[in-house]
Design a protein around this motif. Sequence first.
Motif, mmCIF file in Angstrom:
data_model
loop_
_atom_site.group_PDB
_atom_site.id
_atom_site.type_symbol
_atom_site.label_atom_id
_atom_site.label_comp_id
_atom_site.label_asym_id
_atom_site.label_seq_id
_atom_site.Cartn_x
_atom_site.Cartn_y
_atom_site.Cartn_z
ATOM 1 N N ALA A 1 -0.950 5.488 -1.955
ATOM 2 C CA ALA A 1 -2.044 4.671 -1.430
ATOM 3 C C ALA A 1 -3.374 5.020 -2.071
ATOM 4 O O ALA A 1 -4.146 4.136 -2.435
ATOM 5 C CB ALA A 1 -2.116 4.827 0.086
ATOM 6 N N ASN A 2 -3.620 6.338 -2.209
ATOM 7 C CA ASN A 2 -4.947 6.706 -2.703
ATOM 8 C C ASN A 2 -5.159 6.323 -4.169
ATOM 9 O O ASN A 2 -6.275 6.097 -4.600
ATOM 10 C CB ASN A 2 -5.246 8.182 -2.454
ATOM 11 N N HIS B 1 -8.168 -1.963 1.694
ATOM 12 C CA HIS B 1 -7.276 -2.287 2.795
ATOM 13 C C HIS B 1 -8.036 -2.197 4.112
ATOM 14 O O HIS B 1 -8.649 -1.185 4.412
ATOM 15 C CB HIS B 1 -6.101 -1.297 2.800
ATOM 16 N N VAL C 1 -5.971 2.483 -4.162
ATOM 17 C CA VAL C 1 -7.375 2.195 -3.882
ATOM 18 C C VAL C 1 -8.185 2.220 -5.176
ATOM 19 O O VAL C 1 -9.024 1.377 -5.421
ATOM 20 C CB VAL C 1 -7.973 3.250 -2.927
ATOM 21 N N ARG D 1 -16.251 -0.927 4.869
ATOM 22 C CA ARG D 1 -15.712 0.287 4.268
ATOM 23 C C ARG D 1 -14.797 -0.064 3.091
ATOM 24 O O ARG D 1 -14.851 0.549 2.041
ATOM 25 C CB ARG D 1 -14.951 1.085 5.325
ATOM 26 N N VAL E 1 2.594 2.735 2.359
ATOM 27 C CA VAL E 1 2.481 3.648 3.491
ATOM 28 C C VAL E 1 3.517 3.300 4.551
ATOM 29 O O VAL E 1 3.821 2.130 4.773
ATOM 30 C CB VAL E 1 1.082 3.624 4.152
ATOM 31 N N LEU E 2 4.089 4.300 5.156
ATOM 32 C CA LEU E 2 4.998 4.201 6.303
ATOM 33 C C LEU E 2 6.330 3.525 6.012
ATOM 34 O O LEU E 2 7.217 3.539 6.851
ATOM 35 C CB LEU E 2 4.338 3.479 7.498
ATOM 36 N N GLY F 1 -15.696 5.220 2.554
ATOM 37 C CA GLY F 1 -15.267 4.027 1.845
ATOM 38 C C GLY F 1 -15.566 4.138 0.365
ATOM 39 O O GLY F 1 -14.821 3.655 -0.480
ATOM 40 N N TYR G 1 0.798 -1.215 0.000
ATOM 41 C CA TYR G 1 0.000 0.000 0.000
ATOM 42 C C TYR G 1 0.832 1.267 0.000
ATOM 43 O O TYR G 1 0.308 2.369 -0.027
ATOM 44 C CB TYR G 1 -0.942 -0.015 1.223
ATOM 45 N N PRO H 1 -6.908 -2.098 7.618
ATOM 46 C CA PRO H 1 -5.609 -2.011 8.305
ATOM 47 C C PRO H 1 -5.624 -2.631 9.700
ATOM 48 O O PRO H 1 -6.692 -2.922 10.246
ATOM 49 C CB PRO H 1 -5.363 -0.506 8.387
ATOM 50 N N ARG I 1 -7.931 -1.672 12.675
ATOM 51 C CA ARG I 1 -9.185 -1.354 11.975
ATOM 52 C C ARG I 1 -9.236 0.018 11.340
ATOM 53 O O ARG I 1 -9.796 0.185 10.266
ATOM 54 C CB ARG I 1 -10.394 -1.503 12.908
ATOM 55 N N GLY I 2 -8.695 1.046 12.032
ATOM 56 C CA GLY I 2 -8.591 2.359 11.407
ATOM 57 C C GLY I 2 -9.905 2.978 11.006
ATOM 58 O O GLY I 2 -9.973 3.708 10.024
ATOM 59 N N THR I 3 -10.971 2.699 11.758
ATOM 60 C CA THR I 3 -12.225 3.392 11.460
ATOM 61 C C THR I 3 -12.115 4.836 11.937
ATOM 62 O O THR I 3 -11.305 5.147 12.801
ATOM 63 C CB THR I 3 -13.415 2.727 12.168
ATOM 64 N N PHE I 4 -12.910 5.710 11.337
ATOM 65 C CA PHE I 4 -12.913 7.110 11.764
ATOM 66 C C PHE I 4 -13.829 7.200 12.976
ATOM 67 O O PHE I 4 -15.040 7.308 12.842
ATOM 68 C CB PHE I 4 -13.400 8.017 10.646
#
Lengths: 290, 238, 337
Positions: free
Chosen positions: B73-74, B83, B77, B150, B53-54, B103, B51, B85, B88-91
């Motif tokens: 990453a974007n 992904h 998608v 999502r 990232v990082l 999503g 992805y 993560p 979970r990385g939900t907002f």
Amino acid sequence: MESFLLQIVSGLAIGGVYASLALALVMIYQTTDLVNFSQGELAMASTYLAWVLIGNGVPYWLSFVITLAISFAVGFFLERVLMRRFQKAPLHSVLIVMIGLMVFINGSIGVVFGYELKDFESPFRWLGGTVRGYMSSHEAGIALVTLTVMTLVFCFFRFTRVGLAMRAAAVNPLSASFVGVDVSVMLSLGWALAAMIGAVSGVLSAPIVYLDPNMMLNIIIYAFAGALLGGITSALGAVVGGLLIGVAENLAGAYLVGTDMKLVFILAVIICILLIKPNGLFGRNVVVRV
Amino acid sequence: MSALLELQGVKAWYGAVQALRAIDLVVEEGGVTTLIGANGAGKTTTLRAIYNVLVRREGSISFNGRSILGMSANDIVRLGIGHVPDGRGTFSRLSVEQNLQLGGHVLRSRKAVQEGMRRIYGLFPILQERRLQQAGTLSGGEQQMLAIGRALMPRPKLILLDEPSFGLAPLIVTGIFDTLRQIRHQEGVSVLLVEQNVNLALALADQACLIESGRVVKNCSAETMRNDDTVKHVYLGI
Amino acid sequence: METRKPALFINDTGNRGRAQKLAVPLLLVTAGFALTFLLDGYHLLQATNIIGFAIAILGLNLLAGYNGQISVGQGAFLAMGGYTCAILMNRLGLPFWLAVPAAGCTSMLLGFLIAIPAIRLELLYLALATFSLAVALPQFAKNKVLAPWTGGVEGQSIQRPQPWSELGLNLDQTIYLYALLTAVVLFWLVHNLVSGRLGRALEAIKDQPLAAETMAIDTRAYKIKTFCASAFLTGVGGGIGAVATGYISADTYTFFISITLLIGAVIGGFRSILGAVFGAAFIVLVPMYAEKVAHGVAWALFGAATIAMMWLMPDGFAGLCTRLREHVQRLISRSSL
């Protein structure tokens, strides 16, 4: 009693100016955890732009719209070109860059336009002298415009795809990129919107404080106070805080410390908020990284 | 079947620290590949490398026969890789509905987003009940469903799943894996699964990779992996 | 974070390194001393101003470079120093060479009072609060209650002190030489301070506050002490500036003076002691020439220089010198091989 009410009403009006600038500060804080010290000077530069346009015969409201559009673009590119370089720099470097930016804008505008005060017409003369004896027509106009701008901003963040994406990028940039949000564009958009909203505050306050390169110096302090009072993380807080600070300033000026100590009063307010209630009225807890 | 996602000789670094040394793996079209290995072996890092990232990475990563190495990453998608993560990385401060709307960020039309949400609510009816609640107030299992939902919003061809069982009660984990099986067939989505619970992972997957210290040391069918003596001993505790 | 050379490197250069290190300050002091007799009154006044600002900036450096705190409102201490000098000399007839250290002390007291809340604030909020302080500062000076002491809006002249005529010096030379001597002492003190135990403790606090705490370093006490020392230095600088100029008013201590100090510190480099001199020279000399072009030019240049500095050489002018020196040394050692 009459004069007390008068103070409150005119405080709310000038509070609208603080609220817009405070909202601009919050917008950048939400995405980058930074308070943009140059926000006031950006607004000042926008106001000069409007002044030039109006001076060249462009109708007021058209100038207003063009100014907002250009401010938006300038904010966007400032983030892209300048602030982006310091994304990973230590906090004190970023603060200094913003102060440098502030100084640079102030000096450049001074060089180009000079430091003498300039008259800036109010577009609200048609509202008549005073509205029911409480507000000057310009104050009523400020209230009207700020209210409109705030409503638009809230609708933008609540109902649009980009607004939602900006909020997502602000609260959790990594997850935002996982759903396909281009976080770096969102950061630039944050600066762009902030510059635009700040421009509103500049153009609205110019008829009151007159136009000069230092016009926003005091106003930005009130905006700081407003943003902190509302809780620097909350857009709604910034608006409420800005309005409250406007009222508090007027009342303190009239009954408490006198008009020549208003800034000292605001300084005291800022320090009290920072020490006693750093999250303000609406702010969420900010996790402190030690 | 053809390879949907293919990694060859992928290396990755966190700053100056090398976390991945040699990762080769394949996810077949419609297939499920699982990454197993000890903590710190590089499973999550592999997903992050895909992805972008990082981590800083090298090697070859291709999706649908096209290299995605230089992509952000974007953009990834948009190609059709979802992904879910780790963590979970939900907002958490946004509502369930807004999470799903996000999503669908890459979907162009409002109608497509509405349709996607209906689909996800069909898969996870509980999310519909909770749609106005802040995501942070959901239970762990519900948040996991939200994260999966999502990721499925834009109808990805592949999803990367990072430890869907993490921090959940066994009963809920079983439920989630049942749903994953269902999603796999209903949505026709391929899965790259990272999972601590090797038993569950191997039961779901058809391919399996064993990672040790940033290297794929064994790459075979899930069936073979399950019967491997070392794997049995070390990871399955049999 | 800026990269810092590990201590090992400094020791490696051995005695030759020490001699080289002493060379620059010695040269500066000698040149500074010679200037007493070379410059005319106006330029000597500017030189005195530079020294005053250099000491003030040194205070800011101590705070920023070693406490990791940024004060945007350092003008408050400058004002405290200036007004203390004015009051002591005008009211009590104190000689200027006593009034200036006293100015440092009152400023330090103010620093102590500000430090107690200030050290509780994170960097960003401290910057915000001190920024506001800088804006509000003139209102303090104009305040009617304080006006009998400050001179209010009109300001006040400061009694011209007696020159050291026994030494054959006129007034400008006297003040300049005094400023120079004060600067030498204070710079030497600060140098010893930061290269010793205290410096290491401050370093630790700045980099790893939590770890420092666990090593029994009393973070709070150190931070307050640094704040006080910083305020003392800036107060002394303000005192020297006021004595040299001979007049102060609320407009001496506007928002811009605070920002100017900060910019001087940035240009010189926060972590450098000698950088304070470069920074001070920059903020005094640039306006001298730039403002002849148009009002505002200096300010625009300040802003541009600040941004350029953070962009190109975040460790300031002094850092650039260090890098250049290393570069030259590398070239020399390579050619001698």
